[in-house]
Design an enzyme around this catalytic site. Structure first.
Site, short mmCIF file in Angstrom:
data_model
loop_
_atom_site.label_atom_id
_atom_site.label_comp_id
_atom_site.label_asym_id
_atom_site.label_seq_id
_atom_site.Cartn_x
_atom_site.Cartn_y
_atom_site.Cartn_z
N ASP A 1 0.87 -1.18 0.00
CA ASP A 1 0.00 0.00 0.00
C ASP A 1 0.90 1.22 0.00
OD1 ASP A 1 -1.77 2.12 0.66
OD2 ASP A 1 -3.11 0.71 1.66
N ILE B 1 0.85 3.19 6.47
CA ILE B 1 -0.16 3.14 7.54
C ILE B 1 -1.11 4.32 7.37
CG2 ILE B 1 -0.60 3.28 10.03
CD1 ILE B 1 2.19 2.12 10.49
N HIS B 2 -2.40 4.00 7.26
CA HIS B 2 -3.45 5.01 7.13
C HIS B 2 -4.73 4.38 7.67
CE1 HIS B 2 -5.23 2.89 3.69
NE2 HIS B 2 -3.98 2.54 3.45
N GLY B 3 -5.84 5.05 7.52
CA GLY B 3 -7.10 4.63 8.12
C GLY B 3 -7.51 3.20 7.84
N ALA C 1 -5.19 0.78 9.57
CA ALA C 1 -5.32 0.88 11.02
C ALA C 1 -6.66 0.35 11.53
CB ALA C 1 -5.14 2.34 11.45
#
Length: 158
Positions: free
Chosen positions: A10, A14-16, A19
């Site tokens: 990705d 780290i993103h919504g 997470a």
């Protein structure tokens, strides 16, 4: 043997979605970003730490450090490895990281790339890396979020 519960490509790292959705579904309590640039970029690390769930630790390692240290992981660590591109994942696999399956989540469109799935654009170098992983026995899956069906990986090779 490290407990790798998810390996995801990705380019947002780290993103919504990672997470809030993927970590919960796979039971990850450690998010390991394997990326040479991010390993030294404290600003980006800070942004990603804000997006990470409270129950998960984060680590930002170079590809080489990941290869060298992953086998020292505690049995209580359920690791989600997040990479920016397939070339980095291939380096991990070639370096002995026991990755059995790769979730291809998001690869943005850019010059020289072609859109092959809802959120995946590839160029010839990406396709070569995916092919080599497949030849090494790594299962590939195109899936943006956990509750949607996987898209056919045949799209990658057309």
């Amino acid at each position: 043997m490290p407990d790798i519960v998810l390996t995801r490509i990705d380019n947002r790292l780290i993103h919504g979605q990672v997470a809030t959705q993927w970590c919960g579904v796979v039971g990850a309590n450690l998010l390991l970003v394997a990326n040479d640039k991010v390993a030294t970029d404290e600003f980006r690390q800070g942004l990603m730490n804000m997006a990470a769930p409270a129950y998960a630790q984060t680590r930002f390692f170079t590809i080489e450090k990941t290869i060298n240290i992953i086998h020292k992981a505690s049995a209580s660590q359920h690791i989600a490895i997040i990479c920016e591109n397939p070339q980095d994942v291939l380096k991990l696999v070639e370096g002995g990281v026991p990755i059995k399956k790769v979730n291809i989540g998001n690869m943005h469109m850019a010059e020289g790339k072609r859109q092959v799935a809802t959120s995946v654009a590839v160029d010839d170098a990406d396709v070569a890396a995916f092919k080599k992983m497949q030849d090494m026995g790594v299962e590939l899956e195109i899936k943006r979020v956990p509750d949607t069906p996987a898209e056919s990986i045949d799209k990658l090779f057309k």
